[in-house]
Write an enzyme that holds these catalytic residues in place. Structure first.
Site, short mmCIF file in Angstrom:
data_model
loop_
_atom_site.label_atom_id
_atom_site.label_comp_id
_atom_site.label_asym_id
_atom_site.label_seq_id
_atom_site.Cartn_x
_atom_site.Cartn_y
_atom_site.Cartn_z
N LEU A 59 0.72 -1.18 0.04
CA LEU A 59 0.08 0.07 0.00
C LEU A 59 0.70 1.38 -0.01
O LEU A 59 0.26 2.33 -0.08
CB LEU A 59 -0.90 0.05 1.30
CG LEU A 59 -2.04 -1.14 1.20
CD1 LEU A 59 -2.98 -0.82 2.51
CD2 LEU A 59 -2.86 -1.05 -0.15
N ARG A 60 2.12 0.98 -0.05
CA ARG A 60 3.23 2.24 -0.05
C ARG A 60 2.99 3.33 0.80
O ARG A 60 3.91 4.17 0.78
CB ARG A 60 2.94 2.83 -1.55
CG ARG A 60 2.95 2.04 -2.75
CD ARG A 60 4.38 1.03 -2.85
NE ARG A 60 4.54 0.20 -3.78
CZ ARG A 60 5.06 -0.91 -3.97
NH1 ARG A 60 5.63 -1.42 -2.72
NH2 ARG A 60 5.25 -1.51 -5.09
N ASP A 150 9.12 -9.22 2.60
CA ASP A 150 8.81 -9.48 1.12
C ASP A 150 9.44 -8.12 0.37
O ASP A 150 9.68 -7.31 0.74
CB ASP A 150 7.37 -9.34 1.00
CG ASP A 150 6.91 -9.62 -0.44
OD1 ASP A 150 7.19 -10.68 -1.00
OD2 ASP A 150 6.32 -8.65 -1.17
N HIS A 177 9.50 -14.54 0.82
CA HIS A 177 9.69 -14.42 -0.69
C HIS A 177 10.83 -15.09 -0.83
O HIS A 177 11.98 -14.78 -0.62
CB HIS A 177 10.11 -12.74 -0.56
CG HIS A 177 10.46 -12.22 -2.04
ND1 HIS A 177 9.80 -11.41 -2.68
CD2 HIS A 177 11.50 -12.69 -2.87
CE1 HIS A 177 10.41 -11.03 -3.64
NE2 HIS A 177 11.58 -11.87 -3.95
N HIS A 231 3.71 -15.98 -3.05
CA HIS A 231 3.75 -15.68 -4.53
C HIS A 231 4.57 -17.11 -5.19
O HIS A 231 5.60 -16.94 -5.82
CB HIS A 231 4.28 -14.40 -5.17
CG HIS A 231 5.43 -13.91 -4.45
ND1 HIS A 231 6.78 -14.71 -4.28
CD2 HIS A 231 5.42 -12.69 -4.09
CE1 HIS A 231 7.56 -13.85 -3.62
NE2 HIS A 231 6.78 -12.49 -3.55
N ASN A 277 7.97 -9.56 -9.81
CA ASN A 277 9.01 -10.21 -9.07
C ASN A 277 8.24 -11.46 -8.18
O ASN A 277 7.24 -10.91 -7.37
CB ASN A 277 9.98 -9.67 -8.09
CG ASN A 277 11.19 -10.36 -7.77
OD1 ASN A 277 11.23 -11.53 -8.23
ND2 ASN A 277 11.83 -9.85 -6.66
N ASP A 304 -0.47 -9.85 -4.22
CA ASP A 304 1.03 -8.99 -4.57
C ASP A 304 0.56 -7.72 -5.40
O ASP A 304 1.52 -7.25 -5.98
CB ASP A 304 2.05 -9.93 -5.03
CG ASP A 304 3.45 -9.40 -4.98
OD1 ASP A 304 3.55 -8.48 -4.31
OD2 ASP A 304 4.29 -9.97 -5.69
N PHE A 322 9.66 -3.57 -10.38
CA PHE A 322 9.03 -4.84 -10.40
C PHE A 322 7.47 -4.71 -9.75
O PHE A 322 7.68 -3.99 -8.64
CB PHE A 322 9.79 -5.79 -9.36
CG PHE A 322 11.14 -6.36 -9.97
CD1 PHE A 322 11.05 -7.43 -10.73
CD2 PHE A 322 12.04 -5.85 -9.34
CE1 PHE A 322 12.16 -8.07 -11.32
CE2 PHE A 322 13.56 -6.29 -9.79
CZ PHE A 322 13.44 -7.39 -10.80
N1 LIG Z 1 6.38 -8.30 -6.39
C1 LIG Z 1 6.85 -7.41 -6.91
O1 LIG Z 1 7.10 -7.45 -8.40
N2 LIG Z 1 7.16 -6.20 -6.45
C2 LIG Z 1 6.93 -5.94 -5.09
C3 LIG Z 1 8.07 -6.47 -4.14
C4 LIG Z 1 9.13 -7.09 -4.96
O2 LIG Z 1 10.01 -6.24 -5.33
O3 LIG Z 1 9.39 -8.15 -4.96
C5 LIG Z 1 7.14 -4.47 -4.87
O4 LIG Z 1 7.18 -3.86 -3.42
O5 LIG Z 1 7.01 -3.66 -5.80
#
Ligand SMILES: NC(=O)N[C@@H](CC(=O)O)C(=O)O
Length: 445
Positions: A59-60, A150, A177, A231, A277, A304, A322
């Site tokens: 959720l950043r 994660d 992870h 995942h 990822n 995710d 990612f």
């Molecule tokens: N799953 C993802 O592709 N990204 C995730 C975490 C990560 O980089 O693994 C993220 O926080 O953006």
């Protein structure tokens, strides 16, 4: 007292029925006469599921509110039918203290659109070196039970062992992870195989995931503690989990909607929207993941959901961030890929998207059967509704949506969280109920 009548919903394993919700509890199931002053939600033809639960979202907030906030992420969750989401710890600062976890909890409660459950970091600053305040987070108001680094793998076996020992007395779980950094470093961005060779992208081999999962299930056996595999992306990982479960090892696993549906060849256009990822895998892996979800080897679907601002995502493939959005489309993807094909029925969807993740995450009040006395967390689904995904219409603040332009069959039309309608598009796409105590208009990028 607030009263809501949900009229004519299809309950799992039963005929259509009405549900009476008083305050936040289901108080009657059957043929309900509408009390005066009650709100009525006509659910004729809709399948009623227990509110969906997502074990894995980003959720950043705090730190990257340009990509998502707890308010915009909660709105996306409600639109996707989720009544609880587990917010990963890789924020800035990291959720590695009791105070940080309580802050996330409080921000989620202030929005009131979904239950936001903080995930605690396993190691301080996600650095993999020193255990975070696991006990303090568990004893805090946030009652953290799920711990994860994660975005990073806990690759040091000694740290993983100690974390598993530490969380055992209070019934915690480590969500791993799985990515051995010596086999797949942060630069690895494409499944290692023909496509990575053709595109000249650094390969991310399945063995980097499988070898960590194999080690972790042995550590779970050794410690008698609980590990959850985030995942899962390969057929080999499925084999390891299947073996571990047969031994009685306490392991659970999740798969994302994108790993159930999208394959490596999408990378041929170098579009960074497909950079995630772990990476998208070939169709043999996708088939194995679908079968594993259907036979229970994989317990849950988790999105995710990984929002990213344009200036982080729109780069050359190797430089882009990612991650992809997932909250608003998850149910539609599972419906389209798993239900239409007959691999799952709606009772199975309730299990993999609600009761199993609630159990894994330790939420006794979520994922419950829709019966008298249950908390009113309800997701109403039209199994036949076709939706064409429009990234611009997202409640999320970000636009990195790999489903844009795709038509999927099956859609969430309304969500009830704690007895309140938090999402309702029954009367046509785009109709959005005004919500009183949350700012949901963040989608301005
Ligand atoms: N799953 C993802 O592709 N990204 C995730 C975490 C990560 O980089 O693994 C993220 O926080 O953006």
């Amino acid at each position: 007292m607030t009263r809501l009548v949900i009229r004519g919903a299809r309950l799992l394993g039963a005929e259509s029925a009405d549900l009476l919700v008083e305050d936040a509890v289901i108080t009657e199931v059957g043929s309900v006469s509408v009390p005066t002053g009650a709100e009525v939600l006509d659910a004729d033809g809709l399948v009623a599921l227990p509110g969906l639960v997502d074990l894995h979202v980003h959720l950043r907030e705090p730190g990257r509110e340009d990509a998502e906030t707890i308010a915009t992420g909660s709105a996306a969750a409600a639109a996707g039918g989720f009544t609880a989401v587990f917010a990963m710890a890789n924020t800035s600062p990291v959720t590695d203290t009791a105070e940080a976890a309580e802050r996330v909890l409080d921000l989620g409660r202030a929005c009131g659109l979904t239950e936001v459950v903080p995930v605690g970091a396993v190691t301080k600053g996600l650095e993999g070196a020193e255990l975070a305040e696991l006990g303090l987070m568990a004893r805090s108001r946030a009652k953290v039970r799920v711990f994860s680094d994660d975005g990073h793998c806990i690759h040091d076996a000694r740290i993983m062992r100690r974390a598993l020992e530490y969380i055992k007395p209070f019934g915690g779980v480590i969500s791993q992870h799985a990515q051995d950094p010596s086999l797949a470093g942060r630069e690895a961005c494409c499944h290692e195989g023909e496509v990575s060779g053709r595109l000249g992208l650094p390969g991310w081999p399945g063995i980097a995931e499988e070898s960590i999962v194999a080690r972790d299930v042995m550590l779970a056996r050794h410690t008698g503690s609980r590990v959850h595999v985030a995942h899962v992306s390969t057929a080999g990982t499925v084999e390891v989990i299947r073996w571990a479960k047969a031994q009685g090892i306490d392991v659970t696993a999740e798969v994302t909607p994108h790993h159930l549906a999208l394959t490596t060849d999408l990378l041929l256009g170098y579009d960074p929207v497909y950079k995630v990822n772990p990476p998208l895998r070939p169709s043999e892996d996708v088939e194995a993941l679908r079968a594993a979800l259907a036979d229970g080897t994989i317990d849950a679907v988790a999105t995710d959901h990984a929002p990213h601002a344009r200036h982080d995502k729109e780069h050359a493939f190797v430089d882009a961030a990612f991650g992809m959005l997932g909250l608003e489309t998850a149910l539609s993807v599972v419906s389209d890929v798993m239900v239409r094909s007959g691999l799952l029925d709606w009772a199975d969807v309730a299990r993999v998207m609600s009761s199993a993740p609630a159990r894994i995450g330790g939420l006794a009040h979520q994922g419950r059967e829709l019966a008298v006395g249950s908390p009113a967390h309800i997701t109403l689904v039209d199994p036949d509704r076709e939706v064409t995904v429009d990234a611009a219409a997202s409640r999320s603040r970000s636009r990195n949506n790999p489903w844009h332009g795709r038509t999927l069959r099956g859609a969430v039309l309304a969500t009830v969280h704690q007895g309140r309608v938090t999402h309702d598009v029954r009367n046509g796409a785009g109709t959005r109920r005004e919500l009183t105590n949350a700012t949901t208009s963040g989608a301005d990028l």
